[in-house]
Design a protein around this motif. Structure first.
Motif, mmCIF file in Angstrom:
data_model
loop_
_atom_site.group_PDB
_atom_site.id
_atom_site.type_symbol
_atom_site.label_atom_id
_atom_site.label_comp_id
_atom_site.label_asym_id
_atom_site.label_seq_id
_atom_site.Cartn_x
_atom_site.Cartn_y
_atom_site.Cartn_z
ATOM 1 N N ALA A 64 -21.819 66.306 84.727
ATOM 2 C CA ALA A 64 -22.992 66.906 85.347
ATOM 3 C C ALA A 64 -24.191 66.043 84.974
ATOM 4 N N VAL A 65 -25.223 66.121 85.772
ATOM 5 C CA VAL A 65 -26.467 65.400 85.499
ATOM 6 C C VAL A 65 -27.564 66.442 85.325
ATOM 7 N N ALA A 66 -28.306 66.330 84.234
ATOM 8 C CA ALA A 66 -29.402 67.259 83.974
ATOM 9 C C ALA A 66 -30.678 66.471 83.738
ATOM 10 N N THR A 67 -31.769 66.924 84.346
ATOM 11 C CA THR A 67 -33.078 66.329 84.120
ATOM 12 C C THR A 67 -33.858 67.278 83.220
ATOM 13 N N VAL A 68 -34.142 66.815 82.013
ATOM 14 C CA VAL A 68 -34.829 67.617 81.002
ATOM 15 C C VAL A 68 -36.103 66.879 80.631
ATOM 16 N N ASN A 69 -37.244 67.518 80.852
ATOM 17 C CA ASN A 69 -38.548 66.909 80.555
ATOM 18 C C ASN A 69 -38.710 65.549 81.225
ATOM 19 N N GLY A 70 -38.207 65.415 82.443
ATOM 20 C CA GLY A 70 -38.348 64.180 83.199
ATOM 21 C C GLY A 70 -37.344 63.093 82.859
ATOM 22 N N THR A 71 -36.440 63.346 81.929
ATOM 23 C CA THR A 71 -35.430 62.368 81.534
ATOM 24 C C THR A 71 -34.073 62.814 82.049
ATOM 25 N N ARG A 72 -33.362 61.892 82.720
ATOM 26 C CA ARG A 72 -32.036 62.216 83.260
ATOM 27 C C ARG A 72 -30.966 61.947 82.216
ATOM 28 N N TYR A 73 -30.100 62.935 82.040
ATOM 29 C CA TYR A 73 -28.984 62.819 81.108
ATOM 30 C C TYR A 73 -27.688 63.040 81.876
ATOM 31 N N ARG A 74 -26.685 62.230 81.576
ATOM 32 C CA ARG A 74 -25.347 62.457 82.133
ATOM 33 C C ARG A 74 -24.539 63.157 81.056
ATOM 34 N N LEU A 75 -24.011 64.331 81.386
ATOM 35 C CA LEU A 75 -23.246 65.146 80.453
ATOM 36 C C LEU A 75 -21.791 65.144 80.874
ATOM 37 N N THR A 76 -20.905 64.757 79.980
ATOM 38 C CA THR A 76 -19.470 64.816 80.236
ATOM 39 C C THR A 76 -18.924 65.945 79.383
#
Length: 105
Positions: A64-76
């Protein structure tokens, strides 16, 4: 202390182009999403209403991809059991929990 609405351990958390942790934790608790390292240090957190998340068409079923505080994180999100049947369920459970938590506010 209240029980978290969603917790996933053993999560690979990456911020393009590098990996931040391969055994992190994603937690939704008290209306906040928190991304934690394997040692419990906070990588990033935000109210669930400010978080954008989804599963891009090009991503694997357990990502999944989450944008937290303007930063994109890829979560596996791997299930703790490591079975093949739970991979898609991990990212699906995360997205569903995030929507539920955001809908309550």
């Amino acid at each position: 202390m209240a029980e978290p609405e969603f917790t996933a351990r053993g999560v690979r958390i990456a911020r393009w182009p590098r990996s931040l942790t391969r055994a992190g934790e994603v937690r939704i608790e008290d209306g906040r999403l928190a991304l934690l390292t394997s040692y419990g240090s906070e990588i990033d957190s935000a109210p669930v209403g400010a978080v954008r998340a989804g599963r891009p068409w090009f991503a694997k079923s357990d990502e999944a991809v989450a944008t937290v505080n303007g930063t994109r994180y890829r979560l596996t999100l791997h299930e703790d059991g490591g079975g093949d049947t739970g991979d898609a369920a991990g990212s699906g459970r995360f997205l569903a929990a995030l929507k539920r938590a955001a809908g309550r506010r």
